[in-house]
Design a protein around this motif. Structure first.
Motif, PDB file in Angstrom:
ATOM      1  N   ARG A 348       0.831  -1.211   0.000  1.00 45.04           N
ATOM      2  CA  ARG A 348       0.000   0.000   0.000  1.00 45.04           C
ATOM      3  C   ARG A 348       0.858   1.250   0.000  1.00 45.04           C
ATOM      4  O   ARG A 348       0.578   2.213  -0.737  1.00 45.04           O
ATOM      5  CB  ARG A 348      -0.917  -0.014   1.223  1.00 45.04           C
ATOM      6  CG  ARG A 348      -1.849   1.193   1.324  1.00 45.04           C
ATOM      7  CD  ARG A 348      -2.652   1.135   2.608  1.00 45.04           C
ATOM      8  NE  ARG A 348      -1.774   1.114   3.773  1.00 45.04           N
ATOM      9  CZ  ARG A 348      -1.233   2.206   4.320  1.00 45.04           C
ATOM     10  NH1 ARG A 348      -1.453   3.405   3.778  1.00 45.04           N
ATOM     11  NH2 ARG A 348      -0.460   2.088   5.388  1.00 45.04           N
ATOM     12  N   PHE A 353      -1.067  -2.645  -5.707  1.00 42.42           N
ATOM     13  CA  PHE A 353      -2.280  -3.371  -5.347  1.00 42.42           C
ATOM     14  C   PHE A 353      -2.312  -4.688  -6.108  1.00 42.42           C
ATOM     15  O   PHE A 353      -1.682  -4.837  -7.163  1.00 42.42           O
ATOM     16  CB  PHE A 353      -3.526  -2.542  -5.684  1.00 42.42           C
ATOM     17  CG  PHE A 353      -3.704  -2.259  -7.149  1.00 42.42           C
ATOM     18  CD1 PHE A 353      -4.486  -3.087  -7.963  1.00 42.42           C
ATOM     19  CD2 PHE A 353      -3.072  -1.162  -7.733  1.00 42.42           C
ATOM     20  CE1 PHE A 353      -4.621  -2.825  -9.314  1.00 42.42           C
ATOM     21  CE2 PHE A 353      -3.216  -0.895  -9.095  1.00 42.42           C
ATOM     22  CZ  PHE A 353      -3.988  -1.731  -9.883  1.00 42.42           C
ATOM     23  N   PRO A 359      -6.666  -2.561  -1.552  1.00 43.28           N
ATOM     24  CA  PRO A 359      -5.515  -2.427  -0.647  1.00 43.28           C
ATOM     25  C   PRO A 359      -5.969  -2.394   0.818  1.00 43.28           C
ATOM     26  O   PRO A 359      -7.106  -2.051   1.134  1.00 43.28           O
ATOM     27  CB  PRO A 359      -4.884  -1.090  -1.059  1.00 43.28           C
ATOM     28  CG  PRO A 359      -5.391  -0.820  -2.440  1.00 43.28           C
ATOM     29  CD  PRO A 359      -6.770  -1.421  -2.498  1.00 43.28           C
ATOM     30  N   GLY A 360      -5.018  -2.732   1.701  1.00 43.65           N
ATOM     31  CA  GLY A 360      -5.316  -2.672   3.130  1.00 43.65           C
ATOM     32  C   GLY A 360      -5.729  -4.012   3.695  1.00 43.65           C
ATOM     33  O   GLY A 360      -5.080  -5.040   3.467  1.00 43.65           O
TER      34      GLY A 360
END
Length: 447
Positions: A348, A353, A359-360
């Motif tokens: 990130r 991605f 993402p995350g």
């Protein structure tokens, strides 16, 4: 043939040649020290113990395998590198529960130096305790099945010299392993374990030929060849997770936009689970060896249980315990070496991605799920490599170690472990050599 010719490119690079020769010199020095008896040891008793370990299997066969024959000779390097492996396991486990060690793990090179320093201190402490235990263990005749003692003149001075010699040998081995890592090729500690395990393979084949005949020897070689192909295939297998980086403009330059991938190996932990599980089995095995054969009651029952189960490759208890430990350590070590949360956060921050994954948190969950799925077959495979030879030999030849006819069969059972460790370390070392050649000549010998 072309690959073989490419292999000789190693010796066209002077710097790489020096590293290889340095590594081989350290390994040769280690093997030389494995045949030098400690001061005050009875040579005849050492010969009797070595002969019994080569023919009887059980506790002595297990000790013979992971010490490279040094412990059954009560040599200067009798303890081998196992105290360092044990201390490394303890430090990695403490890193999960002790906040200070966890902080060191996150501090990069500075924290790693602190962890290495404390690992060294713990190694010396473990070596001191083990060498003292071995001095008293080998002073009796329980390992030889007689009243003969391996320490001819058992007194405070002799025991002190023996303990100091074995502890110093472990410290010297630890230093030699670090020298290989810094100035040679490959991981020094792994190569020392590799040399110990490989050194027992000729004795295993000879014992099988002498005790079980040519059919068992042929079966051993055929199964070893099949395992060799399977180990190489799985060790090279990986799941490639694509990562796309978005384009971004910084000043007048445009960065990103390229595609790459995260290589997740099927056997992410390598041979470490085998070494960890063997270290855990090492302790009860030595405790059982320390109990005299004539012991009665609880001690006698404990020795019988260890010798018949934890040190017997044909025992269902050994198969289940060892197999579950290998699988458990595979997940444990994979979780330590690859953190999905850190990896997702790094992707990130770099503007990347995974296609189709946000993402995350979703990226973290996706990586954790993929890692869990590929770790299971990898752990099952290395457990099978370690246990299948034991199962096959139990169903065909059998383990008649009491009569001496199956002494070679016990070595056959440990052959899967030897082969897995040898192939895993050899592959990693060859990859490092190939990367060195690629860096200098833009072409290696593995591609």
């Amino acid at each position: 043939m072309l690959r073989l010719l490419k292999l000789f490119r190693i010796f066209t690079v002077p710097d790489l040649t020096k590293k290889i020769l340095f590594t081989l010199s350290i390994i040769a020095l280690y093997r030389f020290g494995s045949f030098i008896p400690a001061p005050g040891v009875d040579i005849e008793a050492v010969q009797a113990l070595r002969d019994r370990a080569n023919t009887s299997g059980g506790i002595l066969g297990f000790i013979q395998l992971f010490s490279g024959g040094a412990l059954t000779q009560f040599a200067v390097f009798a303890l081998g590198i196992m105290p360092y492996i044990t201390s490394s396991i303890i430090m990695q486990i403490l890193g999960v529960v002790v906040p200070r060690i966890e902080q060191w793990q996150q501090q990069g090179a500075v924290g790693q130096r602190k962890i290495t320093q404390w690992t060294r201190y713990m190694t010396i402490g473990i070596a001191l305790v083990q060498s003292t235990s071995f001095a008293f263990l080998f002073s009796g005749g329980s390992l030889l099945g007689s009243e003969q003692s391996m320490i001819a003149d058992f007194n405070v001075w002799t025991v002190s010299v023996v303990v100091l010699t074995l502890t110093s040998g472990t410290a010297l081995l630890m230093w030699m392993g670090e020298l290989i890592t810094q100035r040679g090729i490959g991981n020094g500690m792994s190569l020392l374990i590799f040399s110990s395990v490989v050194s027992t393979l000729p004795a295993q084949v000879t014992a099988i030929q002498a005790n079980n005949g040519p059919f068992a020897t042929l079966m051993f070689l055929v199964i070893a060849a099949i395992l060799l192909v399977g180990i190489v295939f799985v060790e090279q297998g990986q799941r490639r997770i694509p990562v796309q980086f978005a384009k971004r403009v910084v000043g007048r330059r445009m960065y990103g936009g390229q595609s790459t991938y995260i290589p997740l190996k099927v056997n992410q932990a390598g041979v470490i689970p085998i070494i960890f599980a063997s270290s855990v089995l090492y302790l009860p095995t030595l405790i059982g060896a320390a109990i005299p054969e004539e012991a009665k009651g609880l001690l006698g029952a404990l020795r019988g249980f260890v010798n018949d189960n934890l040190a017997s490759p044909s025992s269902p208890v050994y198969l289940l315990f060892f197999g579950f430990m290998i699988i458990g350590f595979s997940y444990f070590y994979t979780a330590i070496t690859f953190d999905p949360h850190k990896q997702a956060d790094t992707i990130r921050k770099q503007g990347g991605f995974i296609p189709g994954i946000r993402p995350g948190r979703q990226t973290e969950s996706y990586l954790a799920r993929i890692l869990s799925r590929i770790t299971l077959p990898g752990s099952l495979f290395i457990a099978a490599v370690a246990l299948v030879p034991s199962i096959l030999i139990a169903l065909t030849i059998g383990f008649d170690v009491e009569e001496g006819s199956g002494g070679g069969a016990s070595s056959f059972a440990f052959g899967g472990i030897s082969l897995l460790i040898a192939v895993g370390v050899a592959l990693e070392t060859m990859k490092q050599i190939d990367s060195q050649l690629t860096m200098r000549n833009y072409e290696g010998f593995l591609s």
